[in-house]
Design a protein around this motif. Structure first.
Motif, PDB file in Angstrom:
ATOM      1  N   LYS A   6       1.065   4.459 -10.997  1.00 18.93           N
ATOM      2  CA  LYS A   6       0.352   3.226 -10.658  1.00 18.93           C
ATOM      3  C   LYS A   6       0.231   2.314 -11.872  1.00 18.93           C
ATOM      4  O   LYS A   6       0.272   1.090 -11.754  1.00 18.93           O
ATOM      5  N   ARG A  25      -7.196   5.940 -10.381  1.00 17.79           N
ATOM      6  CA  ARG A  25      -6.611   7.041 -11.146  1.00 17.79           C
ATOM      7  C   ARG A  25      -5.923   6.573 -12.426  1.00 17.79           C
ATOM      8  O   ARG A  25      -5.642   7.391 -13.294  1.00 17.79           O
ATOM      9  N   ALA A  55       2.889   4.420  -0.712  1.00 18.06           N
ATOM     10  CA  ALA A  55       3.040   5.216  -1.932  1.00 18.06           C
ATOM     11  C   ALA A  55       2.834   6.683  -1.614  1.00 18.06           C
ATOM     12  O   ALA A  55       2.280   7.043  -0.572  1.00 18.06           O
ATOM     13  N   GLN A  56       3.281   7.538  -2.520  1.00 18.42           N
ATOM     14  CA  GLN A  56       2.849   8.925  -2.542  1.00 18.42           C
ATOM     15  C   GLN A  56       1.465   8.905  -3.180  1.00 18.42           C
ATOM     16  O   GLN A  56       1.317   8.598  -4.352  1.00 18.42           O
ATOM     17  N   SER A  57       0.432   9.217  -2.392  1.00 20.20           N
ATOM     18  CA  SER A  57      -0.939   9.012  -2.861  1.00 20.20           C
ATOM     19  C   SER A  57      -1.645  10.294  -3.271  1.00 20.20           C
ATOM     20  O   SER A  57      -2.848  10.272  -3.558  1.00 20.20           O
ATOM     21  N   ASP A  58      -0.930  11.388  -3.329  1.00 21.30           N
ATOM     22  CA  ASP A  58      -1.524  12.650  -3.766  1.00 21.30           C
ATOM     23  C   ASP A  58      -1.738  12.600  -5.273  1.00 21.30           C
ATOM     24  O   ASP A  58      -0.786  12.524  -6.042  1.00 21.30           O
ATOM     25  N   ALA A  59      -2.999  12.646  -5.697  1.00 19.49           N
ATOM     26  CA  ALA A  59      -3.307  12.525  -7.126  1.00 19.49           C
ATOM     27  C   ALA A  59      -2.719  13.662  -7.944  1.00 19.49           C
ATOM     28  O   ALA A  59      -2.515  13.517  -9.148  1.00 19.49           O
ATOM     29  N   ASN A  99       6.853   5.680  -5.391  1.00 21.34           N
ATOM     30  CA  ASN A  99       5.955   4.908  -6.247  1.00 21.34           C
ATOM     31  C   ASN A  99       6.662   4.068  -7.295  1.00 21.34           C
ATOM     32  O   ASN A  99       6.140   3.018  -7.684  1.00 21.34           O
ATOM     33  N   LEU A 136       0.809  -1.217   0.000  1.00 14.44           N
ATOM     34  CA  LEU A 136       0.000   0.000   0.000  1.00 14.44           C
ATOM     35  C   LEU A 136       0.845   1.271   0.000  1.00 14.44           C
ATOM     36  O   LEU A 136       0.352   2.340  -0.377  1.00 14.44           O
ATOM     37  N   TYR A 159       0.558  10.619 -10.694  1.00 19.95           N
ATOM     38  CA  TYR A 159       0.222   9.566  -9.725  1.00 19.95           C
ATOM     39  C   TYR A 159      -0.411   8.374 -10.429  1.00 19.95           C
ATOM     40  O   TYR A 159       0.018   7.226 -10.262  1.00 19.95           O
ATOM     41  N   SER A 174      -3.006  -0.601  -6.713  1.00 14.57           N
ATOM     42  CA  SER A 174      -3.098   0.341  -7.801  1.00 14.57           C
ATOM     43  C   SER A 174      -4.203   1.337  -7.453  1.00 14.57           C
ATOM     44  O   SER A 174      -4.585   1.469  -6.288  1.00 14.57           O
ATOM     45  N   SER A 175      -4.731   2.027  -8.427  1.00 14.47           N
ATOM     46  CA  SER A 175      -5.684   3.098  -8.131  1.00 14.47           C
ATOM     47  C   SER A 175      -6.661   3.289  -9.272  1.00 14.47           C
ATOM     48  O   SER A 175      -6.330   3.048 -10.449  1.00 14.47           O
TER      49      SER A 175
END
Length: 298
Positions: free
Chosen positions: A154, A111, A70-74, A85, A68, A150, A108-109
């Protein structure tokens, strides 16, 4: 039967909370947590996933990894994405190969499909868009269209995970989960994002004598247009904690997949992501549906 040893990277964010709340106490699993900072309640291997030598010991003796971290800022810049990431995901795969860990669940996401939402919203959030007979659904075979660095990172992660799964050495099983909107327990409902905005506005109004600017704080009043739009979107994209935990369990118990991609979203009437593939391959059976809610919990 011995419990599965499962390492979770980045376990203390919104998605990780689903594991802590719904799976951590299960006898079938023995969880280990890897995070770049310590946690007061959970024993944690403290390391940055961009540092291979620092994370490597945490993988020894594991049966599976849920990645899980990660840098999750879209909206993050490319320079902020590279180490957590891209380098971090490679390091996790290398550590799994070196330690012989067989199974990876990769976060993944949604996004990676973000431009579809950008092109079709807000009509996309309606249950019958574009029609009741032909609802808009993205499948695991739909062409990815990331909406930023982002999402692109992913997508890279999915591809490098597939590369490892298809060659000799571990991991031999990889599940790429395109996660939609998982929220903390306080906001784990389809009104969560809207209510969080109300709470932000209330906190700001209490703590600051100046008039608060909604556009800067992400805040709004209950019943406003902004509030209603957030409700409509989350009713479509919500992934409840218990549904996400169930999908993770489906992956942990599966013995057949080499590499595959699945959407992690609840059974929302207005969802634009297809879950039929996860149902057919993994037996995913979501319990929650954002369309069944007509008000926030009291």
């Amino acid at each position: 039967m011995a419990a599965q040893n499962v390492l979770v990277t980045g376990p203390f964010g919104e998605a990780g909370e689903a594991i802590l709340n719904h799976l951590a106490d299960r006898d079938e699993y023995e969880f280990t947590y890897l995070n770049r900072s310590d946690h007061p309640e959970y024993e944690t291997h403290v390391a940055d996933i961009a540092d291979y030598e620092a994370i490597r010991p945490a993988f020894e003796g594991q049966d599976a990894v849920i990645h899980l971290a990660a840098q999750s800022d879209a909206g993050a810049d490319f320079t902020d994405i590279i180490e957590p990431n891209i380098v971090g995901t490679y390091n996790v795969l290398k550590a799994m190969e070196d330690a012989g860990v067989e199974k990876l669940i990769y976060a993944s996401s949604q996004r990676v499909m973000g431009l579809y939402e950008e092109d079709h919203a807000p009509e996309l959030y309606e249950e019958d868009y574009p029609s009741a007979h032909d609802p808009f659904r993205l499948t695991h075979e739909t062409l990815p269209k990331p909406d930023g660095y982002y999402g692109a990172s992913k997508m890279f992660g999915e591809h490098i995970c597939r590369t490892h799964a298809r060659r000799a050495g571990a991991p031999n099983q990889v599940y790429s989960l395109r996660i939609s909107s998982v929220r903390t327990a306080e906001y784990d409902h389809p009104y969560g994002d809207a209510e969080r905005g109300v709470d932000r506005g209330t906190e700001h109004a209490v703590d600051d004598d100046e008039v608060w600017d909604q556009s800067q704080t992400g805040s709004w009043e209950r019943g406003s247009d902004e509030y209603q739009e957030m409700v409509q979107r989350l009713k479509a994209s919500w992934t409840s904690q218990r549904d996400f935990a169930q999908l993770l369990e489906c992956c942990l118990e599966d013995e057949d997949v080499t590499y595959d991609t699945f959407y992690a979203v609840s059974g929302n009437d207005a969802r634009w992501f297809g879950i039929e593939h996860a149902k057919a391959v993994l037996g995913y059976d979501p319990q929650d549906n954002g369309g069944e809610w007509d008000s926030p919990p009291e």
